[in-house]
Design an enzyme around this catalytic site. Sequence first.
Site, short mmCIF file in Angstrom:
data_model
loop_
_atom_site.label_atom_id
_atom_site.label_comp_id
_atom_site.label_asym_id
_atom_site.label_seq_id
_atom_site.Cartn_x
_atom_site.Cartn_y
_atom_site.Cartn_z
N GLY A 19 57.51 11.96 -16.59
CA GLY A 19 57.37 13.38 -16.23
C GLY A 19 56.64 14.13 -17.34
N ARG A 29 46.64 16.34 -29.26
CA ARG A 29 45.70 16.98 -30.20
C ARG A 29 45.99 16.56 -31.64
NH1 ARG A 29 46.65 21.74 -33.07
NH2 ARG A 29 44.85 23.05 -33.58
N ARG A 33 43.51 14.29 -33.86
CA ARG A 33 42.83 14.87 -35.03
C ARG A 33 43.24 14.17 -36.32
NH1 ARG A 33 41.89 21.27 -33.43
NH2 ARG A 33 40.11 20.80 -32.11
N ARG A 80 54.22 7.45 -13.17
CA ARG A 80 55.19 6.37 -13.37
C ARG A 80 54.65 5.15 -12.62
NH1 ARG A 80 58.90 11.01 -12.22
NH2 ARG A 80 59.79 11.62 -14.21
N ASP A 111 62.35 7.58 -22.06
CA ASP A 111 63.00 6.27 -22.17
C ASP A 111 62.29 5.17 -21.37
OD1 ASP A 111 65.26 5.75 -23.73
OD2 ASP A 111 66.35 5.12 -21.92
N THR A 134 59.81 14.65 -23.21
CA THR A 134 60.49 14.86 -21.93
C THR A 134 61.30 16.15 -22.04
OG1 THR A 134 62.33 14.16 -20.52
CG2 THR A 134 62.28 13.21 -22.71
N ASP A 136 64.03 16.64 -20.78
CA ASP A 136 65.46 16.35 -20.68
C ASP A 136 66.19 16.26 -22.03
OD1 ASP A 136 65.11 16.29 -18.00
OD2 ASP A 136 65.36 14.13 -17.76
N ASP A 138 66.89 13.73 -23.73
CA ASP A 138 67.93 12.70 -23.64
C ASP A 138 67.54 11.40 -24.34
OD1 ASP A 138 65.90 12.09 -21.89
OD2 ASP A 138 67.21 11.44 -20.26
N ARG A 171 77.39 39.43 -6.66
CA ARG A 171 77.26 38.12 -6.01
C ARG A 171 77.56 36.95 -6.96
NH1 ARG A 171 71.79 39.21 -2.51
NH2 ARG A 171 72.84 39.58 -0.54
N ARG A 180 67.90 14.78 -15.18
CA ARG A 180 68.22 13.68 -14.26
C ARG A 180 69.54 13.00 -14.63
NH1 ARG A 180 64.32 10.54 -11.46
NH2 ARG A 180 62.69 11.12 -12.91
N GLU A 196 79.27 31.07 -16.18
CA GLU A 196 80.73 30.95 -16.02
C GLU A 196 81.17 29.49 -16.00
OE1 GLU A 196 79.18 33.64 -14.79
OE2 GLU A 196 80.48 34.90 -16.00
N SER A 224 80.47 39.61 -10.55
CA SER A 224 79.40 38.64 -10.26
C SER A 224 79.51 37.49 -11.26
CB SER A 224 78.02 39.31 -10.39
OG SER A 224 77.79 39.68 -11.73
N ARG A 263 58.93 22.63 -15.88
CA ARG A 263 58.04 21.68 -16.55
C ARG A 263 56.68 22.28 -16.87
NH1 ARG A 263 59.42 16.24 -13.94
NH2 ARG A 263 57.22 16.07 -13.45
O1 F6P Z 1 62.79 13.34 -16.62
C1 F6P Z 1 62.19 14.57 -16.53
C2 F6P Z 1 62.50 15.23 -15.20
O2 F6P Z 1 61.85 16.49 -15.17
C3 F6P Z 1 63.98 15.40 -14.88
O3 F6P Z 1 64.60 16.50 -15.49
C4 F6P Z 1 63.95 15.51 -13.39
O4 F6P Z 1 65.22 15.16 -12.87
C5 F6P Z 1 62.86 14.55 -13.02
O5 F6P Z 1 62.00 14.46 -14.15
C6 F6P Z 1 62.05 14.96 -11.82
O6 F6P Z 1 61.10 13.98 -11.58
P1 F6P Z 1 59.85 14.16 -10.61
O7 F6P Z 1 58.84 15.00 -11.31
O8 F6P Z 1 59.36 12.79 -10.38
O9 F6P Z 1 60.36 14.85 -9.39
#
Ligand code: F6P
Length: 330
Positions: A19, A29, A33, A80, A111, A134, A136, A138, A171, A180, A196, A224, A263
């Site tokens: 992603g 860059r 460079r 991918r 990863d 990424t 995420d 993670d 609301r 993910r 919350e 809310s 993103r």
């Molecule tokens: O791993 C990065 C990520 O943006 C995740 O947060 C998300 O769940 C996933 O990719 C979405 O993937 P795609 O762009 O293939 O829908």
Amino acid sequence: MPQFPADKIKTIGIYTSGGDAPGMNAAIRAATRVALFHGLEVRGIVGGYPGMLSNEFMPLTQGSMGNILQRGGTILKTGRLPEFHQADVRAKAVANMRAAGIDALVCIGGDGSFTGAHLLFQEHKFPIVGLPGTIDNDIFGTDFTIGFDTAVNVALEAIDRIRDTAASHDRLFIVEVMGRDSGFIAVDVGVAGGAEEIFFPENSVTVDEAIDHIKRGMARGKKSSILIAAEGRKPGRAYDLAEAIRKKSGFDAKVCILGHIQRGGSPTAADRILASRLGAAAIETLRKGQCDCMVGVSGGQLTTVPFAQALGKKKAVGRELIELARVLSY
Ligand code: F6P
């Protein structure tokens, strides 16, 4: 740390994979460079692993790196490629790159991308260094990944806007953020946005607990509420949560799914600086003859972690932040 003869490197290939994440261009860059500064040549591999198979290699020059620092996405494109799990596909990619004169690689991704990168060195001794890119956050072995800070800020801006309308109408909202397999975005956004309740993959908040939480707030006069849900493996799960809450409590929750908006856009200063530091560090690592590893940051300092140590390990969301979110919204 795996080693190779650094003096053999003349041309470095750079690719983005998985992603996209804001700041990837800043990393391309910086790596380009710094490599050019040291007299190396650089090729961009278009589209990541698929580009290795289709021989899409483009020269990266000082000039072609102009005006990209502030742009989201990746000028090299990304993707991918599940077929990269096959050894013969990896062998073909290596043959193509060697024929194009590429001697070493910089992989910007997550990863899954690093798993492919690790195999390129293990099977073919192709020198490679990874940069964690990424939203995420993670990846084990680095405190931050490129794109995370921007994604959190994009989501936070949206939540602040939603809070205005939630408060005006008294609301309940469920805002779904990305993530993910991990809740880094959800927890940061939850704390910074005063949510919350936060639903995320590593946590097991039940719908009943969330309802109790909302009721507790109402008893104090709160009219809310905003709940955050990481999309996990099921984008759109916020609708399931809203339905479960409605069935059990009668509360009508509005759903807002932020999705891929997180993103895109211009990277924050923090992401640009992180990407620039890591892009430079990747080239310096290769120049020292070190490879099959990832560069990252730990406690603000640059680090190098062998792929063998980082891959497959789960980075945990900080317990302190999770507890803080719980106490502040109790
Ligand atoms: O791993 C990065 C990520 O943006 C995740 O947060 C998300 O769940 C996933 O990719 C979405 O993937 P795609 O762009 O293939 O829908």
